[in-house]
Write an enzyme that holds these catalytic residues in place. Structure first.
Site, PDB file in Angstrom:
ATOM      1  CB  CYS A  17      93.677 -43.855 105.411  1.00  0.00           C
ATOM      2  SG  CYS A  17      92.472 -44.633 106.263  1.00  0.00           S
ATOM      3  CG  ASP A 433     102.648  -4.296  84.755  1.00  0.00           C
ATOM      4  OD1 ASP A 433     103.898  -3.728  84.463  1.00  0.00           O
ATOM      5  OD2 ASP A 433     101.972  -4.557  83.807  1.00  0.00           O
ATOM      6  CG  ASP A 632     101.142  -8.389  80.822  1.00  0.00           C
ATOM      7  OD1 ASP A 632     102.225  -9.208  81.195  1.00  0.00           O
ATOM      8  OD2 ASP A 632     101.643  -7.487  79.979  1.00  0.00           O
TER       9      ASP A 632
END
Length: 753
Positions: A17, A433, A632
């Site tokens: 389907c 970072d 961040d």
């Protein structure tokens, strides 16, 4: 301009389907991408063009699947699924009550000879067959009518699905049995046996499977329903000194909302009056309540503690953090992983292939089978049709995605893009970072070392006067120290930021330059007198920069930014999972290496300007393989987008970060480990499901066709085939639900899967 449309699709029962809906929507003019999800019963389509939505709905309905534009209520399907499960339970019980006598009369007689003789002598064979025929007819036309109402039209229109297989299989057994009952002379004497019990019990068993499936589906969607229901329906709004009850959808920014102890926040806002502890666990995953007082932000869906609060609404409706979280989870749950593409291609052609295999099976038995060939051919053909229903294939991937993304959201991890579930499990290196990610992001002034002719106070006054015009965290730290020491700052003019290097300005007629050693070198300013102090500060892990006044070096300034307390724990966890860990920073090499050594980082890319982070990630890709980057989420947008997987560390109000694939709602670094754990457990779960679904069909279709008959005399009963088919779907759903047991990485060292 392209837009994304989410449709709610009805009547999808299996993987084939999904394939047909996908193909129908993809054929619409202007469509660029389609992702159809069986578990969420949605289709996410990206495309362009006038009348796109109407065209998509028309295409889906033409393919036999009613559709409408998805609304918020379509995602909170708990009530609908509960009602569906209850209706299926009633149909199943009714079918079982009527099918049980049929099964006992036929199979009981085969298993217990004395019972067989008793029935034949007491009621007569013909009367027993008539009773079975009546009861079976009631089962097929009553609880089982959906299979024929949907399966037969789909078959005749050239788009057979699971219902078609059940319809053809049960009708074959039923019509054959009715022929034996009503026109016995049409068949050889040895072939005059009825299979009413097969038709009736197959319907019962498949209804049992669908009932269990509906119950399990309700559990897979529980997380999204719980999120949606976190928002209260009404709020008390203060107006002209009076409070009145207002529906949440009628709130506007600026409304003053009064909260009693224990109530949920209806909107995002800021506290204007009162003090209380607020439970933000739904947002951050952290169980400890947070103190809120005037000026503090609050988030919709969080729970007020034992104090009364007055809150000014800042974001309402679709703009709230909670609404953003719900959209992210919805998008992730509706996503199609790369691994799903192969499944869809297979299941699209699977049902037609099964019909062909069943036809060949019947033909082979008719030509080569022993007497009574017609009976053997019927049993084998029906068994192939029933056991091959590809429900498990269609459910294998989306159910795992639904449960995993919902559980991840409960743990404070948002998968903005569903395919990140697969990508994150395959990464080779995680790059972080430094500032604000591995460190607290709250630098503090460590020391100022002035040159001859300057004092620390003079340098701090000049530097802070310039930095007062900047927004960098280090600038804030310098200004805070100046204020704390009672230093009066002077207005700075001609202030200009030097991208990634520093800042320049004029204070009281003096040219002030603040920045890195590279900036000083570019401006021709000699800072060699600070060489020893620079090395010493860098080895201590401090960030070092310089101040120059009127073109001459004035001071070395060092600030310290403490490493987050759980950083080393996370790095160790990453190593335990076989991952390489990297750090990307603009700091000096010595400073970066000191921090890396302290917390166990493998490789460092230092002295990188903000615009150089993308190149640094590309270098890591070439050296190590697939890269996940953790930043961040604010100034790391390009790097987050460039990585194979971008992970943004938010604080709960940064969940709208658009560059990241994964968002951590708290600042806890250990959420990275949780995200990786969820990803790995999900992919392991999906592979288990797919292995079961494909190996099950691959192994049992030949058995159903009769491959074991010649050597062992074994032929699979259609009843057992139906039970096995139902069991397959239930296994996949139950296995996916195991992901609900996942815990945060810092609570348990291994996945529950």
């Amino acid at each position: 301009m392209s837009k994304t449309v989410t449709l709610s699709i009805e009547k999808m029962h299996c993987g084939s389907c999904v394939g047909r809906v996908d193909r129908a929507l993809a054929a619409v003019t202007g469509v660029e991408a389609v992702a159809v999800n069986l578990a969420t019963e949605t289709a996410v389509v990206r495309g362009d063009g006038n009348g796109l939505i109407d065209a998509l709905i028309g295409a889906s309905e033409a393919a036999g699947f009613p559709a409408h534009l998805a609304q918020a209520a379509d995602y909170d399907k708990q009530d609908k699924r509960d009602a569906e499960a209850l209706a299926l339970k009633r149909r199943t019980l009714l079918a079982a009550v009527m099918a049980l006598p049929v099964f006992v009369l036929e199979m009981g007689g085969h298993m217990i000879p004395s019972f067989h003789h008793f029935l034949h002598q007491s009621f007569g064979v013909q009367n027993l067959w008539v009773l079975q025929a009546v009861l079976t007819t009631c089962v097929l036309l009553g609880p089982g009518r959906e299979f024929y109402r949907e399966g037969l039209p789909a078959l005749f229109q050239g788009r057979p699905d699971m219902n078609s297989l059940v319809a053809v299989g049960t009708l074959a057994a039923y019509i054959y049995s009715m022929t034996v009952l009503l026109v016995p002379n049409a068949l050889p004497v040895e072939a005059r046996a009825v299979y009413f019990e097969a038709a009736a019990v197959i319907v019962v068993l498949i209804l049992v499977g669908r009932w269990l499936e509906a119950r399990a589906k309700g559990k897979t969607g529980a997380a999204i329903s719980a999120l949606i229901r976190l928002q209260p329906k009404t709020a008390r709004v203060m107006h002209d000194g009076q409070t009145r009850e207002v529906a949440v959808e009628n709130l506007v920014p600026g409304d003053m909302i009064v909260l009693r102890p224990g109530e949920r926040m209806p909107v995002d806002g800021a506290v204007t009056e009162g003090t209380s502890h607020v439970d933000e666990s739904m947002l951050t995953g952290e169980p400890m309540p947070v103190v809120k007082q005037p000026g503090d932000p609050v988030t919709g869906g969080t729970v007020n503690g034992n104090g009364g609060l007055t809150v000014r609404a800042t974001r309402v409706g679709r703009d709230t953090v909670l609404a953003g979280i719900v959209r992210m989870v919805q998008d992730a749950q509706g996503a199609k992983l790369p691994i799903q593409a192969l499944v869809d291609r297979i299941t699209l052609w699977f049902v037609p292939l099964v019909l062909v295999v069943a036809a060949i099976t019947v033909l082979v038995w008719l030509v080569f089978g022993p007497a009574p060939v017609i009976s053997y051919a019927l049993v084998a053909g029906v068994s192939v049709l029933i056991i091959a229903c590809p429900c498990a294939m269609g459910l294998a991937t989306p159910t795992s995605i639904m449960v995993a993304t919902g559980r991840a959201a409960e743990l404070g991890v948002l998968f903005r893009k569903g395919d990140a579930l697969q990508s994150l499990a395959d990464v080779d290196v995680i790059a972080f970072d430094k500032t604000g990610t591995l460190t607290e992001g709250a630098p503090a002034l460590h020391q100022i070392i002035p040159t001859n002719g300057f004092t620390s106070t003079d340098v701090l006054r000049l530097v802070a006067s310039v930095e007062a015009r900047a927004e960098h965290p280090i600038a804030g730290a310098l200004v805070a120290v100046a204020h704390a020491e009672g230093i009066d700052l002077s207005p700075a003019t001609s202030v200009a930021a030097q991208s990634g290097l520093g800042i320049a300005g004029e204070v009281d007629g003096q040219a002030v330059l603040v920045g890195s050693g590279r900036l000083m070198k570019d401006k021709g300013i000699d800072v060699s007198a600070f060489a020893a102090a620079t090395s010493e500060a860098a080895l201590a892990g401090d960030t070092v920069f310089f101040a120059a006044v009127d073109g001459k070096a004035a001071a070395l300034i060092s600030v310290t930014d403490p490493v987050k307390p759980n950083a080393a724990e996370l790095i160790a966890s990453c190593h335990a999972q076989g991952l390489t860990v990297a750090m990307i920073t603009g700091d000096k090499e010595e400073t970066a290496q000191t921090i890396a050594t302290h917390i166990g980082i493998d490789t460092v890319v230092a002295e990188v300007l903000p615009e150089g982070k993308v190149a640094a990630i590309d270098r890591l890709k070439s050296d190590w393989g697939r890269v996940a980057f953790v930043g961040d989420g604010i100034n790391d947008g390009p790097a987050l987008a460039a990585a194979d997987v971008g992970i943004a560390i938010g604080t709960g109000t940064d969940v709208a970060i658009q560059s990241a694939d994964v968002v951590l709602m708290s600042g806890d670094l250990r959420g990275v480990g949780t995200a990786h754990q969820v990803s790995q457990a999900t992919m392991r779960n999906i592979r288990q499901n797919l292995f079961w679904a494909f190996s099950y069909n691959s192994a049992l279709i030949p058995v159903a066709a009769g491959i074991l008959f010649a050597p062992f005399g074994l032929l699979l009963s259609p009843v057992l085939a139906a039970a096995a088919m139902a069991l397959s779907s239930v296994f996949v759903l139950t296995n996916a639900l195991r992901l609900k047991g996942l815990s945060a990485r810092h609570h348990t060292a291994s996945a529950s899967s």
